[in-house]
Write a protein that holds these residues in place. Structure first.
Motif, PDB file in Angstrom:
ATOM      1  N   ALA A 241       0.841  -1.198   0.000  1.00 55.25           N
ATOM      2  CA  ALA A 241       0.000   0.000   0.000  1.00 55.25           C
ATOM      3  C   ALA A 241       0.880   1.254   0.000  1.00 55.25           C
ATOM      4  CB  ALA A 241      -0.922  -0.010   1.217  1.00 55.25           C
TER       5      ALA A 241
ATOM      6  N   ARG B 144      -8.343   4.178   0.548  1.00 54.22           N
ATOM      7  CA  ARG B 144      -8.845   3.128  -0.355  1.00 54.22           C
ATOM      8  C   ARG B 144      -7.729   2.128  -0.678  1.00 54.22           C
ATOM      9  NH1 ARG B 144     -10.535   5.793  -5.473  1.00 54.22           N
ATOM     10  NH2 ARG B 144     -11.876   6.979  -4.090  1.00 54.22           N
ATOM     11  N   ILE B 145      -6.547   2.634  -0.933  1.00 54.58           N
ATOM     12  CA  ILE B 145      -5.413   1.760  -1.282  1.00 54.58           C
ATOM     13  C   ILE B 145      -5.097   0.799  -0.137  1.00 54.58           C
ATOM     14  CG2 ILE B 145      -2.911   1.765  -1.681  1.00 54.58           C
ATOM     15  CD1 ILE B 145      -3.324   4.332  -3.381  1.00 54.58           C
TER      16      ILE B 145
ATOM     17  N   GLU C 169      -7.701  -1.920   0.107  1.00 55.46           N
ATOM     18  CA  GLU C 169      -7.555  -2.890  -0.994  1.00 55.46           C
ATOM     19  C   GLU C 169      -6.441  -3.892  -0.704  1.00 55.46           C
ATOM     20  OE1 GLU C 169      -8.920   0.077  -4.629  1.00 55.46           O
ATOM     21  OE2 GLU C 169      -6.880  -0.765  -4.687  1.00 55.46           O
ATOM     22  N   GLU C 170      -5.296  -3.390  -0.271  1.00 55.10           N
ATOM     23  CA  GLU C 170      -4.147  -4.286  -0.035  1.00 55.10           C
ATOM     24  C   GLU C 170      -4.400  -5.216   1.154  1.00 55.10           C
ATOM     25  OE1 GLU C 170      -1.664  -4.825  -2.051  1.00 55.10           O
ATOM     26  OE2 GLU C 170      -2.163  -3.185  -3.420  1.00 55.10           O
TER      27      GLU C 170
ATOM     28  N   LYS D 293      -7.312  -6.289   2.180  1.00 52.31           N
ATOM     29  CA  LYS D 293      -8.302  -7.284   1.765  1.00 52.31           C
ATOM     30  C   LYS D 293      -7.624  -8.379   0.937  1.00 52.31           C
ATOM     31  CE  LYS D 293     -13.000  -7.707   0.013  1.00 52.31           C
ATOM     32  NZ  LYS D 293     -13.454  -8.518   1.131  1.00 52.31           N
ATOM     33  N   LYS D 294      -6.786  -7.952   0.025  1.00 50.98           N
ATOM     34  CA  LYS D 294      -6.057  -8.883  -0.840  1.00 50.98           C
ATOM     35  C   LYS D 294      -5.212  -9.880  -0.034  1.00 50.98           C
ATOM     36  CE  LYS D 294      -4.313  -6.348  -4.392  1.00 50.98           C
ATOM     37  NZ  LYS D 294      -3.108  -5.733  -5.014  1.00 50.98           N
TER      38      LYS D 294
END
Ligand code: AHG
Ligand code: MN
Ligand code: MN
Length: 297
Positions: free
Chosen positions: A24, A59-60, A63-64, A66-67
């Motif tokens: 991130a 947001r970034i 996302e990371e 969650k991934k």
């Protein structure tokens, strides 16, 4: 040594959570270099104006995380509630995606701060229960500092995207350097004013940028000093426990330094609600003791 190699002795899922933050940070770094610095036209839960960059960085990180698949719950300074990311995840991560975002337009260093707790959720837990904490700094160099179960280490982002170990062991001793936050409080908080006089009269070096992350990082790199952010009635302490103070206190204490909220270590404070604020002092043990002595009446 690079970050992956350093993390090879860390439990694999904890390593994955840390690597998610490192990924991130790389993406946020790219955005900070070129994105607009304007307001997003929205406010966060605390009524503070959000910059486009605050929203983007937030947001970034989500996302990371969650991934990665290993983080069950995530809480961000920019969101009012914690968010479930995975049923199987074994950690909870709290973060400030962009600390000091009002410094981006003047091109001073800013950061990302994170803490990783075992299990689901934060309420009722304390900083002592963190498994790892760290932060990134976006300055002339982009660095990533982490503390797991021993002294913190620093990595620096290379042009090929690799994280290279640049400080093997951060350790805090004693020395006269001060980063005094919230001097507005001195008008009412005369004890803080007296401490300020002490620093000024005793040859302390002033090093304050207005960004908590670089202001605390210098204590770890120079191995000495103090960062403080107390409050007063009109200018209360505003720094957040789980997003800013506890992760940075974890790193400082792993380096042999100390932290205080004027009563106890920041790491001993129980989390009562996500947006909890606290008085904070971080740094060399003697300096944190002095802060407590001067400000406790
Ligand atoms: P954020 O940008 O995440 O809201 O936090 C900024 C913090 C911290 O970096 C710094 O120590 C402090 O705000 C400074 O605030 P003031 O200049 O208002 O005292
Ligand atoms: Mn912040
Ligand atoms: Mn922030």
């Amino acid at each position: 040594m690079n970050l992956q190699t350093y993390l090879s002795s860390t439990p694999p899922n904890l390593a994955k959570a840390i690597l998610a933050f490192a990924e991130a940070v790389k993406r946020i770094d790219g955005k900070i270099r070129t994105a607009e610095t304007g307001e997003a036209g929205s406010q966060n839960t605390f009524g503070e104006e959000q910059l486009k960059l605050d929203v983007l960085a937030d947001r970034i990180v989500f996302e990371e995380l969650k991934k990665s698949g290993v983080v069950a719950i995530a809480a961000s300074e920019e969101q009012s509630d914690e968010i479930e990311l995975s049923k199987e995840g074994e950690f909870s991560a709290a973060f400030d995606p962009l600390d000091g975002s009002s410094l981006v337009d003047v091109n001073l260093a800013v950061g990302t701060i994170f803490g990783i707790w075992e299990g689901k959720g934060f309420i009722g837990k304390s900083g002592k229960e963190m498994r790892a904490a760290g932060y990134a700094i976006y300055g002339p160099r982009t660095t990533f500092t982490i503390a797991i179960d021993s002294n913190p280490v620093e990595f620096t982002l290379q042009t090929d995207g690799d994280w290279k170990l640049t400080i093997e062991k951060m350790e805090i001793g004693e020395g006269k350097m001060f980063a005094p936050g919230n001097l507005r409080a001195c008008a009412e908080n005369k004890e803080y004013l007296t401490l300020l006089d002490f620093w000024a009269e005793n040859g302390y070096q002033l090093r304050y940028s207005g960004g908590m992350v670089p202001d605390v990082h210098q204590i770890l790199v120079k191995g000495k000093g103090v960062f403080s952010y107390p409050g007063s009635e009109s200018n209360p302490a505003k720094l957040r426990l789980i997003y800013e103070c506890a992760p940075l206190a974890y790193v400082i204490e792993k380096a042999g330094g100390a932290s205080s909220d004027l009563e106890k270590s920041i790491l001993a404070k129980k989390v009562e609600f996500l947006d909890q604020r606290t008085v904070v002092c971080l740094g060399s043990k003697d300096e944190v003791d002095r802060f407590d002595k001067f400000l406790t009446i």
